[in-house]
Scaffold this motif. Structure first.
Motif, PDB file in Angstrom:
ATOM      1  N   GLN A  75     -23.481  -9.495  13.806  1.00  0.00           N
ATOM      2  CA  GLN A  75     -22.876  -8.526  12.891  1.00  0.00           C
ATOM      3  C   GLN A  75     -22.892  -7.131  13.501  1.00  0.00           C
ATOM      4  O   GLN A  75     -21.884  -6.414  13.462  1.00  0.00           O
ATOM      5  CB  GLN A  75     -23.619  -8.508  11.555  1.00  0.00           C
ATOM      6  N   PHE A  76     -24.024  -6.733  14.085  1.00  0.00           N
ATOM      7  CA  PHE A  76     -24.098  -5.377  14.631  1.00  0.00           C
ATOM      8  C   PHE A  76     -23.235  -5.242  15.885  1.00  0.00           C
ATOM      9  O   PHE A  76     -22.688  -4.177  16.154  1.00  0.00           O
ATOM     10  CB  PHE A  76     -25.541  -4.936  14.895  1.00  0.00           C
ATOM     11  N   PHE A  77     -23.076  -6.328  16.635  1.00  0.00           N
ATOM     12  CA  PHE A  77     -22.172  -6.296  17.785  1.00  0.00           C
ATOM     13  C   PHE A  77     -20.753  -6.019  17.299  1.00  0.00           C
ATOM     14  O   PHE A  77     -20.048  -5.184  17.872  1.00  0.00           O
ATOM     15  CB  PHE A  77     -22.234  -7.621  18.559  1.00  0.00           C
ATOM     16  N   ILE A  78     -20.340  -6.712  16.240  1.00  0.00           N
ATOM     17  CA  ILE A  78     -18.995  -6.503  15.680  1.00  0.00           C
ATOM     18  C   ILE A  78     -18.849  -5.078  15.156  1.00  0.00           C
ATOM     19  O   ILE A  78     -17.831  -4.416  15.412  1.00  0.00           O
ATOM     20  CB  ILE A  78     -18.701  -7.541  14.574  1.00  0.00           C
ATOM     21  N   ILE A  79     -19.853  -4.587  14.436  1.00  0.00           N
ATOM     22  CA  ILE A  79     -19.825  -3.209  13.932  1.00  0.00           C
ATOM     23  C   ILE A  79     -19.651  -2.228  15.090  1.00  0.00           C
ATOM     24  O   ILE A  79     -18.885  -1.263  14.986  1.00  0.00           O
ATOM     25  CB  ILE A  79     -21.115  -2.889  13.138  1.00  0.00           C
ATOM     26  N   SER A  80     -20.338  -2.493  16.194  1.00  0.00           N
ATOM     27  CA  SER A  80     -20.306  -1.580  17.345  1.00  0.00           C
ATOM     28  C   SER A  80     -18.970  -1.601  18.084  1.00  0.00           C
ATOM     29  O   SER A  80     -18.458  -0.558  18.471  1.00  0.00           O
ATOM     30  CB  SER A  80     -21.435  -1.928  18.322  1.00  0.00           C
ATOM     31  N   ILE A  81     -18.403  -2.774  18.284  1.00  0.00           N
ATOM     32  CA  ILE A  81     -17.204  -2.893  19.121  1.00  0.00           C
ATOM     33  C   ILE A  81     -15.893  -2.759  18.345  1.00  0.00           C
ATOM     34  O   ILE A  81     -14.832  -2.471  18.920  1.00  0.00           O
ATOM     35  CB  ILE A  81     -17.232  -4.216  19.933  1.00  0.00           C
ATOM     36  N   ALA A  82     -15.941  -2.930  17.027  1.00  0.00           N
ATOM     37  CA  ALA A  82     -14.720  -2.949  16.206  1.00  0.00           C
ATOM     38  C   ALA A  82     -13.835  -1.715  16.378  1.00  0.00           C
ATOM     39  O   ALA A  82     -12.608  -1.865  16.520  1.00  0.00           O
ATOM     40  CB  ALA A  82     -15.073  -3.167  14.735  1.00  0.00           C
ATOM     41  N   PRO A  83     -14.372  -0.484  16.381  1.00  0.00           N
ATOM     42  CA  PRO A  83     -13.472   0.666  16.530  1.00  0.00           C
ATOM     43  C   PRO A  83     -12.696   0.669  17.850  1.00  0.00           C
ATOM     44  O   PRO A  83     -11.515   1.026  17.884  1.00  0.00           O
ATOM     45  CB  PRO A  83     -14.412   1.876  16.455  1.00  0.00           C
ATOM     46  N   PHE A  84     -13.335   0.239  18.929  1.00  0.00           N
ATOM     47  CA  PHE A  84     -12.637   0.180  20.216  1.00  0.00           C
ATOM     48  C   PHE A  84     -11.477  -0.805  20.132  1.00  0.00           C
ATOM     49  O   PHE A  84     -10.357  -0.507  20.562  1.00  0.00           O
ATOM     50  CB  PHE A  84     -13.595  -0.205  21.344  1.00  0.00           C
ATOM     51  N   ILE A  85     -11.720  -1.965  19.560  1.00  0.00           N
ATOM     52  CA  ILE A  85     -10.678  -2.994  19.461  1.00  0.00           C
ATOM     53  C   ILE A  85      -9.556  -2.548  18.524  1.00  0.00           C
ATOM     54  O   ILE A  85      -8.373  -2.649  18.868  1.00  0.00           O
ATOM     55  CB  ILE A  85     -11.297  -4.332  19.006  1.00  0.00           C
ATOM     56  N   VAL A  86      -9.914  -2.048  17.350  1.00  0.00           N
ATOM     57  CA  VAL A  86      -8.901  -1.629  16.366  1.00  0.00           C
ATOM     58  C   VAL A  86      -8.042  -0.495  16.922  1.00  0.00           C
ATOM     59  O   VAL A  86      -6.805  -0.542  16.853  1.00  0.00           O
ATOM     60  CB  VAL A  86      -9.582  -1.211  15.043  1.00  0.00           C
ATOM     61  N   LEU A  87      -8.673   0.518  17.495  1.00  0.00           N
ATOM     62  CA  LEU A  87      -7.892   1.657  17.991  1.00  0.00           C
ATOM     63  C   LEU A  87      -7.095   1.311  19.237  1.00  0.00           C
ATOM     64  O   LEU A  87      -5.980   1.810  19.415  1.00  0.00           O
ATOM     65  CB  LEU A  87      -8.795   2.868  18.213  1.00  0.00           C
TER      66      LEU A  87
END
Length: 177
Positions: free
Chosen positions: A105-117
């Motif tokens: 979960q924390f990995f997803i929280i951390s990487i999500a903005p890079f992927i989304v943007l």
């Protein structure tokens, strides 16, 4: 079950860590800019000063979206947790202090903005938005993700089954048992 603190990571107040992450961020933005120049044949920001204004506004908007994406994922994985946003030591941040997350979960929280943007930048490029402005915002944003990338590296090097506590200064790793 009792949680046992394994390690505390103080991202916002560790001067040495902040300096090292800023050095990495500078390297990232320089490398991406050089690669962009090499593969595009050179950038041209349309409309001169107006293009620079769009670059600055776009980058500021990317910061807001970036932290908002963190907030969305904090809430998705821990709906009862409170999300706070701030700016300290030259870094914008989102935090959900006292909330616990699994490693994945924390990995997803951390990487999500890079992927989304990154997806958003690609979409905007296909819409015909100025390539130079989009690419330079991408390079700046990617360099600004250095703290998130650092968390991802830390998480990859931790055993399965750990819990991650988000704090106002960084993260704590816990084992259960």
């Amino acid at each position: 079950m009792e949680r046992k603190l394994i390690e505390e990571i103080n991202l916002l107040e560790s001067k040495k860590l902040i300096i090292n992450l800023n050095i990495v961020a500078i390297v990232i933005v320089l490398v991406l800019t050089v690669l962009g120049l090499a593969f595009s044949g050179g950038f041209e920001i349309a409309n001169g000063f107006e293009g620079v204004i769009w670059l600055c506004l776009g980058y500021l908007l990317s910061l807001v979206i970036h932290e908002g994406v963190h907030g969305i994922f904090f809430k998705a994985f821990h709906p009862e947790g409170k999300v706070k946003f701030g700016f300290k030591n030259g870094m914008a941040y989102a935090t959900s202090p006292g909330s616990f997350y699994t490693k994945s979960q924390f990995f997803i929280i951390s990487i999500a903005p890079f992927i989304v943007l990154t997806g958003l930048f690609i979409f905007l490029r296909f819409l015909g938005v100025n390539e130079a402005v989009i690419y330079l915002i991408f390079a700046l944003h990617t360099s600004g993700c250095v703290g998130d990338f650092y968390y991802c590296i830390l998480l990859l090097n931790r055993p399965t089954g750990i819990l991650v506590e988000d704090t106002e200064k960084g993260i704590n790793f816990y084992s259960e048992g």
